[in-house]
Design an enzyme around this catalytic site. Structure first.
Site, mmCIF file in Angstrom:
data_model
loop_
_atom_site.group_PDB
_atom_site.id
_atom_site.type_symbol
_atom_site.label_atom_id
_atom_site.label_comp_id
_atom_site.label_asym_id
_atom_site.label_seq_id
_atom_site.Cartn_x
_atom_site.Cartn_y
_atom_site.Cartn_z
ATOM 1 N N GLY A 1 3.211 6.962 7.374
ATOM 2 C CA GLY A 1 4.581 7.076 6.881
ATOM 3 C C GLY A 1 5.507 6.043 7.483
ATOM 4 N N ASN A 2 5.102 5.457 8.625
ATOM 5 C CA ASN A 2 5.873 4.361 9.233
ATOM 6 C C ASN A 2 5.698 3.056 8.460
ATOM 7 O OD1 ASN A 2 5.826 5.647 12.465
ATOM 8 N ND2 ASN A 2 7.622 4.625 11.623
ATOM 9 N N SER A 3 4.641 2.977 7.651
ATOM 10 C CA SER A 3 4.365 1.744 6.902
ATOM 11 C C SER A 3 5.565 1.347 6.057
ATOM 12 C CB SER A 3 3.149 1.932 5.999
ATOM 13 O OG SER A 3 1.977 2.061 6.756
ATOM 14 N N HIS B 1 0.810 -1.220 0.000
ATOM 15 C CA HIS B 1 0.000 0.000 0.000
ATOM 16 C C HIS B 1 0.843 1.270 0.000
ATOM 17 C CE1 HIS B 1 0.416 -0.186 4.515
ATOM 18 N NE2 HIS B 1 0.464 1.125 4.357
ATOM 19 N N ASP C 1 0.206 -7.623 1.431
ATOM 20 C CA ASP C 1 0.561 -6.210 1.563
ATOM 21 C C ASP C 1 2.078 -6.019 1.594
ATOM 22 O OD1 ASP C 1 0.107 -3.490 1.698
ATOM 23 O OD2 ASP C 1 -0.016 -3.457 3.868
ATOM 24 N N GLY D 1 -10.505 -21.611 -7.606
ATOM 25 C CA GLY D 1 -11.344 -21.023 -8.654
ATOM 26 C C GLY D 1 -12.805 -20.888 -8.284
#
Length: 429
Positions: free
Chosen positions: A282-284, A165, A209, A339
């Site tokens: 911003g730490n991500s 992200h 992620d 599927g």
């Protein structure tokens, strides 16, 4: 008569003389005994005492002459002194009024100094359009926006691990009046280096992620990883990153929980490390490290809202290694694939629809492994590889334990009848 008196006087004088002699003799005997006693005391007490002092001085002097012994003796003395200091600082109510935090401070300093050179700042530039202007025949209002994040150097030749992200923008913005483009430019700033290095996205994975980016630079200080499976609740934790654009910031706390199940706003489930070390926007993509400055997790989420404080989450580093290697090798993560699209059936929902508890199959994709195995819409998957299945997460967990091409046995309930099917797992498109 006179002679008798003289004799008597002589006798009396002789007796006094004898008496005086006896007294003197006794005194001499007393002095002799006292002298003997003093000599015995010196031999039995004083001499050994001073000999012991001399011996101890020699031993201690020798020990202090040997560095390893000296350091142990000094450390022991310091520990004892610190213990006494803590005891003496008690105010009598069972509370300690003052305590030294030198050890904690030294730990934080060491961890920060070790990890900071391996943490980078990431800046993303993208375009934001307002299509409403175009609807009314006006020129589109296009502007450039920026976002920041963090990353961890994982190789000395420029590979950097971060969150998906961080490098991906969400074109399906909650505000339908705006359209957000993919990142138009990606730059990286190194520790103590103001130069902006242009980066490219090597691979990214929305499900976990995670993403890997790369800059063209060598000789970089890669981070050292710890074993995140062995971390304990309550141990030291430090979050390092680029919060709100403030590069190389550190916050400290503890590990609040391990294997915490968290579901994000998109409904994806993660098993994460929880910490009370402050994690901000911003730490991500930055690192959560232990007391040795080794990475135990990737900072990825925080809880925010009224009454919520100190609840941040990190992806355990052990769970990233296979994903990272696949992103570098294939630019994606290869996963086994069934599927189907399904939904969970709990007891209440199942009973009200005359069905059974399990995963209700809503849709089967054309030419998928599920279709080839004979799975049909309306089936309820109740078992996989001999294990009861009640939720989609249960089914995915069993599926993900397999490799592409493996066979997985499932049991479905179809119109009240149970059927066993064998699915040969394909590759997720």
């Amino acid at each position: 008569m006179e002679e008798n008196i003289k004799n008597e006087n002589n006798k009396e004088n002789n007796q006094k003389t004898n008496s005086n002699f006896k007294a003197v003799n006794n005194y001499n005997q007393y002095n002799t005994k006292k002298a003997k006693k003093n000599i015995g005391f010196g031999k039995s007490v004083v001499l050994p005492f001073f000999s012991g002092i001399l011996g101890c001085s020699i031993v201690i002097g020798t020990c202090f002459g040997i560095p390893s012994i000296r350091s142990k003796m000094l450390h022991s003395s310091t520990s004892y002194s610190e213990t006494n200091k803590i005891n003496n600082n008690s105010n009598g109510n069972g509370y300690i009024s003052e305590i030294g935090l030198n050890n904690y401070s030294d730990t934080a300093i060491y961890a920060a100094n070790k990890i900071l050179p391996s943490i980078v700042g990431i800046k993303i530039e993208y375009f934001v359009n307002n299509p409403v202007y175009k609807m009314f025949g006006m020129q589109e209002n296009t502007s450039t926006a920026t976002a920041t994040g963090s990353g961890i150097i994982i190789s000395d030749n420029g590979y950097i691990l971060t969150n998906n992200h961080v490098v991906s923008t969400n074109s399906n913005s909650n505000n339908s009046f705006y359209q957000v483009s993919e990142a138009s430019k990606l730059t990286v700033t190194l520790f103590n280096d103001a130069t902006e290095y242009e980066a490219k996205i090597v691979g990214k994975d929305e499900q976990t992620d995670l993403a890997v980016i790369k800059i063209e630079k060598t000789g970089l200080p890669k981070a050292e990883f710890a074993d995140s499976d062995s971390i304990k609740v309550g141990e030291f934790a430090m979050a390092v990153g680029n919060p709100i654009g403030m590069q190389s910031s550190v916050t400290s706390g503890i590990v609040s929980a391990v294997n915490r199940e968290v579901i994000d706003s998109d409904g994806k489930k993660f098993i994460l490390i929880q910490t009370d070390a402050a994690i901000n926007a911003g730490n991500s993509g930055g690192a959560l490290v232990n007391s040795e400055g080794k990475v135990i997790g990737i900072n990825t989420l925080k809880m925010a809202g009224n009454g919520i404080e100190g609840m941040g989450f990190a992806i355990p580093i052990n769970s990233t290694t296979d994903i990272t290697s696949q992103l570098i090798q294939y630019s994606k993560v290869k996963r086994p694939y069934i599927g189907i699209r399904g939904m969970d059936l709990d007891e209440e929902t199942a009973k009200s629809n005359n069905l059974v508890v399990g995963v209700y199959v809503k849709y089967v994709e054309d030419f998928s492994s599920a279709e080839k195995a004979g799975v049909k819409p309306g089936d309820v998957i109740i078992e996989a590889d001999g294990t009861k299945v009640k939720k989609m997460n249960d089914l995915n967990k069993i599926k993900n334990s397999h490799k592409i091409g493996d066979e997985m046995k499932i049991k479905v309930n179809r119109d009240g009848t149970e059927k066993e099917l064998v699915i040969k797992l394909g590759e997720q498109p």
